[in-house]
Design an enzyme around this catalytic site. Structure first.
Site, short mmCIF file in Angstrom:
data_model
loop_
_atom_site.label_atom_id
_atom_site.label_comp_id
_atom_site.label_asym_id
_atom_site.label_seq_id
_atom_site.Cartn_x
_atom_site.Cartn_y
_atom_site.Cartn_z
N ASP A 197 1.07 -0.99 -0.26
CA ASP A 197 -0.06 0.04 -0.06
C ASP A 197 0.48 1.12 0.19
O ASP A 197 2.64 0.92 -0.31
CB ASP A 197 -0.64 -0.82 0.97
CG ASP A 197 -2.19 0.62 0.63
OD1 ASP A 197 -2.46 1.82 0.18
OD2 ASP A 197 -3.17 -0.61 0.97
N HIS A 268 -2.76 3.24 -4.69
CA HIS A 268 -2.03 2.76 -3.65
C HIS A 268 -0.82 1.98 -4.04
O HIS A 268 -0.28 1.34 -2.99
CB HIS A 268 -2.79 1.41 -2.78
CG HIS A 268 -4.57 2.42 -2.58
ND1 HIS A 268 -4.57 3.36 -0.98
CD2 HIS A 268 -5.33 1.98 -2.83
CE1 HIS A 268 -5.51 3.31 -0.53
NE2 HIS A 268 -6.60 3.00 -1.72
N GLU A 331 -10.05 2.13 -5.01
CA GLU A 331 -9.01 4.03 -4.44
C GLU A 331 -8.48 4.71 -5.72
O GLU A 331 -7.14 4.83 -5.05
CB GLU A 331 -9.04 4.47 -3.38
CG GLU A 331 -10.76 3.50 -2.35
CD GLU A 331 -10.18 3.53 -0.72
OE1 GLU A 331 -10.90 4.13 -0.41
OE2 GLU A 331 -9.29 3.30 -1.09
N ASP A 424 -12.41 -2.49 11.53
CA ASP A 424 -11.49 -1.08 11.94
C ASP A 424 -12.72 0.36 12.15
O ASP A 424 -12.68 1.33 12.81
CB ASP A 424 -10.64 -1.06 10.91
CG ASP A 424 -11.60 -0.17 9.26
OD1 ASP A 424 -12.35 -0.81 9.35
OD2 ASP A 424 -10.72 0.17 8.56
C1 ACM Z 1 -11.08 -0.29 0.40
O1 ACM Z 1 -11.30 -0.40 1.60
N1 ACM Z 1 -11.06 0.77 0.24
C2 ACM Z 1 -10.92 -1.52 -0.08
#
Ligand code: ACM
Ligand code: ZN
Length: 759
Positions: A197, A268, A331, A424
């Site tokens: 990432d 990412h 993203e 999370d």
């Molecule tokens: C993600 O939570 N960006 C897959």
């Protein structure tokens, strides 16, 4: 004939239900088996118990079981060829079902013997032992009593997954093994290892050593809430060598867990780009990210980037024997691609419509390569954009729509919607929890999750492989904290993906879970006690003009005691029985007690009661549908939102202004008006440009009494002297479009506001 069959099926369903109701609570097995009967009597397990396994390949499982017994009970069992004459043995035998049901098992515990039926070399044997260890007494002893049961078990879904992000925070191999042990405890079979990432590349690639000499290290880390924009300057990082990865893969295989590695692309990718800047569109040297978010530097679509990714895949693929390679896909901003000559040339040469189709081209090209190596790709649901790659599976995270779209296109899908599967998120009211990214996903919500969307017909449903929970670690700093976020929600998810829908039962689950906590203690696994939470809800009183505060907890777990003076409640404090009327500023502190014992955490909340509280309010533009919790009442309900954001404490407008009229109902003398706003630029939420306050006696003609801006990133306040008014209007002007360089650049900003207070 058909009627008979129907009746028979109905009878089975009903009898399953009866069994589940009365027995689920007494046997602390999670996930609860498909069929389970309890009988009188016990098997006595001791160091003289023998294991008989002549006809099956189960050495791996026996070794695992003996290790477990050695660690937690201090003895191991001897393996013999024949059933001992005087009984007291555990026998592995060949099942009578046709071959191919590798996760199925039958476990029969009688006073004389324990019999396990499962295919040789299969997960079924392992799962039988996992069930067995949950039936063992917690206390060590020389004679361990196991209740007599007859269990016939098989999973509901084939993909029972847990994800772990090791980029935002790094977790060593020793912990990864513990995590896999926890998955195995719940018969989860898929570990999604998020290895790369923006904040760190975590897997050794021999051809590209800088990925781990440079890309695995950052110069500091964001600390605290995102909106604080604070960083430390402590170098942070770590990575796994290929040898370590092999060790983990072997370790997982012994526990029948398949690892799905994730190599993120095209977004990412900052850590990779910081190692090899030529991979981006600009070629500029950038640092491994210290903070959280979505970043504009992504992989360029030129040939040399594809060559790099293929070379990386050449080293990744042989390490992981599973079917799937996760290629990310989420993203990925198109900002750089829009102004990159090479990316624009690619769009032209490949006759693509736009950058979304370019993303699709990217994924399809990688898929072709991965397929050529005998593997399948899986990606986050953004890989649907611009057209799905021919063989790709989809991981549905932005809700369930991605999974539905994939299944309708006859593509496999794994359900992992943020609403139910993001561990999370907070699991109890945020004010009493360690800092988390946001959201609210209590264990009951996880338990209630149904992975098969209603929108799918019977044929389409087959494309839903199962479900998975994700653990992103921006705000999860260490191992104990990670366990706390994972558990016990993982136990709830395990039941979602394993146990037949018809016998799932939340009350029975929570009862079993409380017994199961003792096992977690024994295994030194940390967990949240969020099931003992006290939730609160305010609404207009039905009998007075006040706000009524409702406190909620699971009554089967205890009773709520509370105080009104800020002191800590005890078992002797006021017993909550019905909604509390809030007449003035007050602090309510509450907790759950069972048999005089404090069960969970103590929850405390201030309620601010003022001239605006619970008065009629009109909003010119309604908040956006996803951020309209309780309508205008939310702004006058006595609750000043706490940070970080809990969505139900805010109203949010995408691109629009706030214009609110509060009717004070009488001509009131006022001295101050205050309203709160949220600054959370990562989530595209910006403070308003300006706030104007107006007054009126008739609610039609308004006079401005002042304009201001937000102070301390939080409140806009106007002080006045001796103004009398019946109506107050507040206009907050949306920030406008998001500036370049920020997440969501060019898109309209969100405006989030909370409590209006008039003194
Ligand atoms: C993600 O939570 N960006 C897959
Ligand atoms: Zn480019």
């Amino acid at each position: 004939m058909r009627r008979n069959k129907l009746f028979f099926i109905l009878l089975i369903i009903i009898s399953l239900r009866i069994i589940s109701q009365e027995q689920q609570s007494s046997l602390p097995i999670i996930p609860f088996p498909k069929e389970c009967k309890l009988f009188p009597g016990n098997f006595v397990l001791s160091s003289s118990t023998k294991i008989v396994a002549t006809s099956l390949k189960v050495q791996n499982e026996i070794d695992w079981f003996n290790d477990y017994l050695k660690t937690y009970y201090g003895f191991t069992l001897q393996v013999v060829d024949k059933e001992p004459k005087n009984g007291n043995y555990i026998q592995f035998t060949i099942p009578d079902w046709e071959a191919g049901y590798k996760e199925n098992y039958h476990l029969t515990v009688s006073e004389n013997a324990i019999t396990i039926l499962a295919e040789g070399n299969s997960a079924g044997n392992f799962y039988a032992l996992q069930t067995l260890i949950q039936l063992l007494p917690i206390e060590k002893g020389n004679a361990l009593l196991i209740p007599c049961v007859q269990i016939k078990d098989s999973p509901r879904f084939e993909w029972r997954g847990m994800h772990l992000d090791v980029s935002r925070h790094f977790f060593p191999i020793s912990f990864i093994k513990k995590y896999i042990d926890i998955l195995a405890l719940y018969k989860m079979n898929t570990f999604h290892w998020h290895l790369t990432d923006d904040q760190g590349w975590r897997i050794e690639i021999k051809k590209y050593p800088k990925l781990t000499t440079v890309g695995a290290w950052r110069k500091g880390t964001m600390v605290g809430k995102y909106s604080d924009h604070k960083y430390d300057s402590i170098p942070y990082g770590g990575f796994y060598t290929q040898e370590q990865i092999k060790e983990v893969v072997t370790y997982a295989a012994k526990r029948h867990v398949t690892i799905v590695p994730e190599i993120e692309m095209p977004g990412h990718a900052v850590a990779a780009i910081s190692s090899y800047p030529y991979l981006s569109c600009t070629g500029k040297q950038i640092d491994v990210e210290k903070g959280w978010g979505v970043f504009e530097d992504v992989f360029c679509t030129k040939d040399s980037t594809f060559q790099f990714i293929q070379n990386v895949m050449d080293e990744v693929i042989p390490l992981f024997p599973g079917k799937y390679i996760h290629i990310g896909g989420d993203e990925s901003p198109k900002t750089r691609w829009k102004v990159c000559q090479q990316c624009q040339k690619r769009i032209k040469d490949e006759h693509l419509k736009d950058e979304h189709e370019l993303q699709s081209y990217f994924i399809k090209r990688i898929e072709k390569y991965v397929n050529s190596k005998g593997k399948q790709i899986i990606g986050w649901d953004e890989i649907l954009e611009g057209g799905l790659a021919p063989n790709a599976a989809v991981m549905s995270w932005q809700g369930i729509e991605g999974g539905i779209a994939a299944a309708k296109q006859k593509h496999k899908a794994v359900m992992t919607p943020g609403s139910h599967c993001y561990f999370d998120h907070y699991q109890a009211p945020a004010s009493d929890e360690p800092l988390a990214i946001g959201g609210y996903t209590p264990i009951e919500k996880v338990y209630s999750y149904e992975p098969i969307p209603n929108e799918l017909n019977a044929e389409e449903q087959h494309y839903i492989l199962g479900a998975q929970a994700n653990l992103w670690t921006e705000y999860i700093l260490n191992e104990k904290h990670l366990e706390y976020m994972a558990l016990p929600r993982m136990a709830a998810l395990a039941e979602v993906v394993w146990t037949p829908k018809e016998i799932k039962n939340e009350t029975a689950f929570l009862t079993r879970l409380q017994k199961h906590f003792l096992l977690l203690d024994k295994l030194n696994i940390n967990y949240a006690k969020a099931l003992y939470k006290v939730e609160s809800k305010v609404s207009p009183s039905t009998t007075t003009k006040h706000i009524a505060l409702e406190l909620n907890a699971n009554s089967s777990l205890g009773e709520i005691r509370f105080t009104t003076d800020g002191t800590t409640p005890t078992a002797a404090s006021l017993l909550y029985q019905s909604p509390i009327e809030l007449e003035k500023d007050i602090t309510i502190t509450s907790a759950l007690f069972k048999s005089k014992e404090l069960k969970g955490k103590i929850a405390s909340r201030n309620y601010s009661i003022n001239k605006a509280t619970n008065k009629p309010i009109t909003l010119k533009t309604p908040p956006s549908k996803s951020y309209n919790y309780g309508g205008g009442f939310n702004l006058l309900n006595g609750i000043v939102a706490k940070l970080p954001r809990a969505n139900n404490e805010w109203l949010g407008w995408g691109g629009n202004d706030l214009e609110a009229i509060i009717n004070l109902e009488n001509k009131e003398e006022i001295s101050q008006i205050q309203i709160g706003f949220l600054n959370e630029e990562l989530s595209w939420i910006y403070l308003p440009k300006e706030i104007e306050f107006l007054i009126s006696d008739d609610g039609k003609t308004f006079t401005s009494i002042g304009k201001t801006t937000v102070k301390d990133n939080r409140f806009a306040k106007l002080q006045v002297t001796k103004i009398k008014t019946t109506y107050v209007k507040i206009i907050a002007t949306n920030f406008g479009n998001i500036p370049t360089g920020n997440p969501g650049a060019g898109e309209p900003a969100w405006l989030f506001c909370d409590e209006i207070q008039i003194q």
